[in-house]
Write a protein that holds these residues in place. Structure first.
Motif, PDB file in Angstrom:
ATOM      1  N   PHE A   1     -40.392  -7.964   5.289  1.00 14.98           N
ATOM      2  CA  PHE A   1     -38.711  -7.209   6.025  1.00 14.98           C
ATOM      3  C   PHE A   1     -37.825  -8.165   5.459  1.00 14.98           C
ATOM      4  O   PHE A   1     -38.093  -9.524   4.739  1.00 14.98           O
ATOM      5  N   ASP A   2     -36.367  -7.874   5.238  1.00 13.76           N
ATOM      6  CA  ASP A   2     -34.956  -8.760   4.239  1.00 13.76           C
ATOM      7  C   ASP A   2     -34.247  -9.509   4.795  1.00 13.76           C
ATOM      8  O   ASP A   2     -33.289  -9.793   5.131  1.00 13.76           O
ATOM      9  N   GLY A   3     -34.823  -9.830   6.525  1.00 16.37           N
ATOM     10  CA  GLY A   3     -33.939 -10.055   7.458  1.00 16.37           C
ATOM     11  C   GLY A   3     -34.235 -10.340   9.081  1.00 16.37           C
ATOM     12  O   GLY A   3     -34.993  -9.370   9.328  1.00 16.37           O
ATOM     13  N   THR A   4     -33.630 -11.298   9.835  1.00 14.11           N
ATOM     14  CA  THR A   4     -33.821 -10.805  11.719  1.00 14.11           C
ATOM     15  C   THR A   4     -32.509 -10.433  11.609  1.00 14.11           C
ATOM     16  O   THR A   4     -32.090 -10.966  13.079  1.00 14.11           O
ATOM     17  N   ARG A   5     -31.000 -10.439  10.934  1.00 13.78           N
ATOM     18  CA  ARG A   5     -29.721 -10.636  11.427  1.00 13.78           C
ATOM     19  C   ARG A   5     -28.958  -9.282  11.717  1.00 13.78           C
ATOM     20  O   ARG A   5     -29.594  -8.472  10.943  1.00 13.78           O
TER      21      ARG A   5
END
Length: 266
Positions: free
Chosen positions: A218-222
């Protein structure tokens, strides 16, 4: 069991968040940035800090309880400070909460501060006090599961490793170790406010060595509601029995400036 971790962002996307939670119905919900204002004069209040003037739901704790009537809520306040109704200050509790399906048996739990202590006279300067909660539950179909979450301290200088974050991680690990039992499933999650490769994740590795956000690609959580370039903040780390468990970072719908993290422990 379905475990969800989410920073509620003070309930700013209230309708979308409540609708998603009511539809998803996690067995255990780990919710950070929870506002609780008993006898609030309005459903929305304003948070003022460093020139910001942000709308907040007055009672995120109660909003989510009503959306998940089959759960009980354990609220872990970190501070009591002021939100605003026009020019009138309103005393408000702020912290995190764990919502647990009522038919799960809570075998043991621990709550405490990983940074600072309870502040009854204002939210205080950054980095502010932070709390954490760990719970061990029994399900007749799956057996024992321990889940722990924290909202890591915010440092105005950034998400880099610091001595305070090292101490915070050590306290969090000690709390988890007081709840878990050898060989049972464990999930450790939350808005840690750190970068991938952080010392915090290395310190968590003895209890939860498999971090799923970064290792699953995954490339982030925002979400798009977060304007800064760095898109990592939230993490889900598990132990051996859960290392191959189904996991996802939910990007649609957007219910906060953080994405929900969803783990299926079955």
């Amino acid at each position: 069991m379905k475990v969800v971790s989410l920073n509620a962002w003070g309930g700013r996307l209230h309708e979308d968040m409540i609708a998603w939670l009511a539809e998803t119905r996690p067995d255990i919900l780990c919710l950070q940035e929870v506002v609780h204002t008993p006898d609030a004069p309005a459903e929305w209040l304003k948070y003022r800090d460093d020139g910001m003037d942000l709308l907040q739901r007055a009672d995120v704790l109660g909003d989510v309880k009503r959306a998940l009537p089959g759960h009980f809520a354990h609220f872990c306040p970190a501070a009591k400070g002021e939100l605003w109704h026009g020019d009138v200050p309103v005393q408000t509790l702020w912290g995190l909460a764990t919502y647990i399906r009522k038919d799960l048996t809570v075998v043991s739990q621990a709550q405490g501060f990983v940074h600072g202590q309870f502040s009854p006279n204002g939210f205080g300067d950054h980095p502010r006090s932070r709390t954490a909660h760990a719970v061990r539950v029994y399900d007749p179909d799956e057996g024992m599961l321990s889940v722990a979450h924290m909202h890591g301290l915010r440092d105005p200088m950034g998400k880099m490793d610091t001595p305070m974050r090292r101490i915070q991680a050590g306290k969090f690990v000690s709390m988890i170790q007081g709840v878990i039992a050898p060989g049972e499933k464990l999930a450790v999650c939350g808005d840690f406010n750190i970068l991938p490769g952080s010392e915090t994740l290395r310190l968590l590795a003895p209890v939860a060595p498999y971090e799923l956000v970064t290792t699953r690609g995954f490339d982030g959580t925002r979400t798009s509601h977060y304007g800064k370039a760095e898109k990592f903040a939230d993490y889900m780390a598990v132990n051996g029995p859960l290392k191959d468990a189904a996991f996802d970072v939910i990007r649609d719908p957007e219910i906060s400036d953080h994405c929900p993290l969803v783990l299926d422990t079955a």
